[in-house]
Design a protein around this motif. Sequence first.
Motif, PDB file in Angstrom:
ATOM      1  N   LEU A  88      -2.015   3.163   8.545  1.00 31.57           N
ATOM      2  CA  LEU A  88      -1.308   4.150   7.738  1.00 31.57           C
ATOM      3  C   LEU A  88       0.177   3.974   8.001  1.00 31.57           C
ATOM      4  O   LEU A  88       0.616   3.948   9.162  1.00 31.57           O
ATOM      5  CB  LEU A  88      -1.746   5.572   8.097  1.00 31.57           C
ATOM      6  CG  LEU A  88      -3.231   5.894   7.954  1.00 31.57           C
ATOM      7  CD1 LEU A  88      -3.455   7.392   8.141  1.00 31.57           C
ATOM      8  CD2 LEU A  88      -3.784   5.429   6.613  1.00 31.57           C
ATOM      9  N   VAL A  89       0.960   3.846   6.924  1.00 32.99           N
ATOM     10  CA  VAL A  89       2.401   3.618   7.078  1.00 32.99           C
ATOM     11  C   VAL A  89       3.173   4.700   6.338  1.00 32.99           C
ATOM     12  O   VAL A  89       2.818   5.114   5.237  1.00 32.99           O
ATOM     13  CB  VAL A  89       2.816   2.216   6.570  1.00 32.99           C
ATOM     14  CG1 VAL A  89       2.129   1.124   7.365  1.00 32.99           C
ATOM     15  CG2 VAL A  89       2.511   2.053   5.092  1.00 32.99           C
ATOM     16  N   SER A 121      -3.741  11.214   3.420  1.00 31.69           N
ATOM     17  CA  SER A 121      -3.223  12.545   3.093  1.00 31.69           C
ATOM     18  C   SER A 121      -1.709  12.613   3.100  1.00 31.69           C
ATOM     19  O   SER A 121      -1.117  13.377   2.334  1.00 31.69           O
ATOM     20  CB  SER A 121      -3.795  13.587   4.059  1.00 31.69           C
ATOM     21  OG  SER A 121      -3.329  13.364   5.375  1.00 31.69           O
ATOM     22  N   ALA A 122      -1.058  11.837   3.967  1.00 31.85           N
ATOM     23  CA  ALA A 122       0.412  11.896   4.042  1.00 31.85           C
ATOM     24  C   ALA A 122       1.009  10.539   4.366  1.00 31.85           C
ATOM     25  O   ALA A 122       2.071  10.450   4.990  1.00 31.85           O
ATOM     26  CB  ALA A 122       0.844  12.928   5.085  1.00 31.85           C
ATOM     27  N   ALA A 123       0.335   9.479   3.943  1.00 30.64           N
ATOM     28  CA  ALA A 123       0.831   8.130   4.227  1.00 30.64           C
ATOM     29  C   ALA A 123       0.178   7.140   3.277  1.00 30.64           C
ATOM     30  O   ALA A 123      -0.910   7.381   2.748  1.00 30.64           O
ATOM     31  CB  ALA A 123       0.524   7.734   5.675  1.00 30.64           C
ATOM     32  N   ASN A 124       0.866   6.028   3.069  1.00 30.28           N
ATOM     33  CA  ASN A 124       0.246   4.917   2.366  1.00 30.28           C
ATOM     34  C   ASN A 124      -0.680   4.178   3.329  1.00 30.28           C
ATOM     35  O   ASN A 124      -0.587   4.340   4.552  1.00 30.28           O
ATOM     36  CB  ASN A 124       1.315   3.953   1.842  1.00 30.28           C
ATOM     37  CG  ASN A 124       2.135   4.539   0.715  1.00 30.28           C
ATOM     38  OD1 ASN A 124       3.357   4.643   0.814  1.00 30.28           O
ATOM     39  ND2 ASN A 124       1.486   4.916  -0.374  1.00 30.28           N
ATOM     40  N   VAL A 125      -1.559   3.367   2.780  1.00 36.87           N
ATOM     41  CA  VAL A 125      -2.483   2.608   3.608  1.00 36.87           C
ATOM     42  C   VAL A 125      -2.358   1.125   3.288  1.00 36.87           C
ATOM     43  O   VAL A 125      -2.153   0.731   2.132  1.00 36.87           O
ATOM     44  CB  VAL A 125      -3.940   3.106   3.404  1.00 36.87           C
ATOM     45  CG1 VAL A 125      -4.378   2.952   1.949  1.00 36.87           C
ATOM     46  CG2 VAL A 125      -4.914   2.392   4.340  1.00 36.87           C
ATOM     47  N   VAL A 126      -2.443   0.321   4.342  1.00 36.46           N
ATOM     48  CA  VAL A 126      -2.392  -1.139   4.234  1.00 36.46           C
ATOM     49  C   VAL A 126      -3.686  -1.683   4.826  1.00 36.46           C
ATOM     50  O   VAL A 126      -4.079  -1.294   5.937  1.00 36.46           O
ATOM     51  CB  VAL A 126      -1.178  -1.706   4.995  1.00 36.46           C
ATOM     52  CG1 VAL A 126      -1.197  -3.227   4.989  1.00 36.46           C
ATOM     53  CG2 VAL A 126       0.121  -1.192   4.384  1.00 36.46           C
ATOM     54  N   PHE A 127      -4.346  -2.557   4.091  1.00 41.61           N
ATOM     55  CA  PHE A 127      -5.626  -3.121   4.527  1.00 41.61           C
ATOM     56  C   PHE A 127      -5.507  -4.615   4.801  1.00 41.61           C
ATOM     57  O   PHE A 127      -4.748  -5.327   4.126  1.00 41.61           O
ATOM     58  CB  PHE A 127      -6.693  -2.942   3.440  1.00 41.61           C
ATOM     59  CG  PHE A 127      -7.052  -1.518   3.122  1.00 41.61           C
ATOM     60  CD1 PHE A 127      -7.801  -0.769   4.008  1.00 41.61           C
ATOM     61  CD2 PHE A 127      -6.660  -0.950   1.916  1.00 41.61           C
ATOM     62  CE1 PHE A 127      -8.146   0.541   3.707  1.00 41.61           C
ATOM     63  CE2 PHE A 127      -7.009   0.352   1.599  1.00 41.61           C
ATOM     64  CZ  PHE A 127      -7.757   1.105   2.502  1.00 41.61           C
ATOM     65  N   LEU A 128      -6.289  -5.095   5.751  1.00 40.74           N
ATOM     66  CA  LEU A 128      -6.562  -6.521   5.894  1.00 40.74           C
ATOM     67  C   LEU A 128      -7.942  -6.744   5.317  1.00 40.74           C
ATOM     68  O   LEU A 128      -8.956  -6.314   5.891  1.00 40.74           O
ATOM     69  CB  LEU A 128      -6.508  -6.944   7.365  1.00 40.74           C
ATOM     70  CG  LEU A 128      -6.861  -8.422   7.646  1.00 40.74           C
ATOM     71  CD1 LEU A 128      -5.926  -9.363   6.893  1.00 40.74           C
ATOM     72  CD2 LEU A 128      -6.819  -8.696   9.153  1.00 40.74           C
ATOM     73  N   LEU A 129      -7.977  -7.407   4.157  1.00 39.40           N
ATOM     74  CA  LEU A 129      -9.221  -7.570   3.396  1.00 39.40           C
ATOM     75  C   LEU A 129      -9.277  -8.992   2.843  1.00 39.40           C
ATOM     76  O   LEU A 129      -8.320  -9.444   2.198  1.00 39.40           O
ATOM     77  CB  LEU A 129      -9.264  -6.550   2.253  1.00 39.40           C
ATOM     78  CG  LEU A 129     -10.485  -6.567   1.328  1.00 39.40           C
ATOM     79  CD1 LEU A 129     -11.757  -6.219   2.110  1.00 39.40           C
ATOM     80  CD2 LEU A 129     -10.281  -5.584   0.174  1.00 39.40           C
ATOM     81  N   ASP A 130     -10.359  -9.678   3.120  1.00 39.98           N
ATOM     82  CA  ASP A 130     -10.528 -11.071   2.665  1.00 39.98           C
ATOM     83  C   ASP A 130      -9.385 -11.958   3.137  1.00 39.98           C
ATOM     84  O   ASP A 130      -8.939 -12.865   2.416  1.00 39.98           O
ATOM     85  CB  ASP A 130     -10.630 -11.127   1.134  1.00 39.98           C
ATOM     86  CG  ASP A 130     -11.855 -10.408   0.603  1.00 39.98           C
ATOM     87  OD1 ASP A 130     -12.843 -10.288   1.350  1.00 39.98           O
ATOM     88  OD2 ASP A 130     -11.801  -9.957  -0.564  1.00 39.98           O
ATOM     89  N   GLY A 131      -8.880 -11.682   4.339  1.00 39.88           N
ATOM     90  CA  GLY A 131      -7.817 -12.500   4.912  1.00 39.88           C
ATOM     91  C   GLY A 131      -6.443 -12.227   4.345  1.00 39.88           C
ATOM     92  O   GLY A 131      -5.488 -12.931   4.684  1.00 39.88           O
ATOM     93  N   MET A 132      -6.318 -11.222   3.479  1.00 37.97           N
ATOM     94  CA  MET A 132      -5.034 -10.890   2.861  1.00 37.97           C
ATOM     95  C   MET A 132      -4.646  -9.458   3.205  1.00 37.97           C
ATOM     96  O   MET A 132      -5.509  -8.600   3.418  1.00 37.97           O
ATOM     97  CB  MET A 132      -5.103 -11.080   1.349  1.00 37.97           C
ATOM     98  CG  MET A 132      -5.376 -12.520   0.928  1.00 37.97           C
ATOM     99  SD  MET A 132      -5.496 -12.727  -0.879  1.00 37.97           S
ATOM    100  CE  MET A 132      -7.074 -11.913  -1.187  1.00 37.97           C
TER     101      MET A 132
END
Length: 267
Positions: free
Chosen positions: A234-235, A180-191
């Motif tokens: 969330l960053v 809603s008010a931030a970007n999101v960063v994922f750890l997915l498939d080791g990346m």
Amino acid sequence: MSLVWLNGRLLPVSEARIDPSDRGFLLGDGLFETMWLVDGVVPRLERHLSRLADGCSVLMLSCPEPGVLRGAIADLVDALRVRNGSLRLTVTRGCGPRGVMPPGDVRPTVLLTWAPPVSGGAARTIRLGVSRYVRDGASPLARVKSLNYLPSVMTRMEAAAAGFDDALLPGVGGVVAEASAANVVFLLDGMVVTPPVADGALPGTSRGRLLETGFCFEGSVPLGRLKDVRAAWLVSALSVVPVGAIGGRALAGDAGLEMVIRALLFG
């Protein structure tokens, strides 16, 4: 005394006034930037000013001169005698007659305010749902920090009503855009991956920093793949918030990667 910078003047909050005919108030016709202040300096200030200029160009709005804005920040920080906290810069198209069409003689309203520090340090993990509001990455307005923030407001309210702290907004085509008010960063498939702007992600300043360091890369994350996410954060310009669960599924997390993110953004 609490002060604001409004249209070139430092004023007590009690004396600062926005005209009732201001289009930002009436129509959401404007932009904003939220900036972190640390030791009297705004990290990535030029990135904020560049994004503001880009947004003004999209809205066909005259952008305040960068020198004026730098001076406003310095004047307000000095007057308040603060070194840390957050600053919000709001630019509207100014006053106009009733109706949608702006006047020929546009005089933007420019407001700068300060708030006490928001920690970029350790934070509790949060639970995310998935919003029913969709961000259209093909729309020029998806790439600016517009004052029209109702989808985010409704997303946060509906998430709270459902027992979540926040929610992910989908992009067109069943992919993740952002929160809603931030970007999101994922750890997915080791990346380490963050959704691309084309999928509806706002070009956030902290997101940009992580990308330019090569720490993470852009990649579409289908909603169906959220079940495979190992960790997420969330960053924003002000904080890094670890995600403890998406829907009913708990995430394993990764303390080492989180330390790297915090070091890159707030170290």
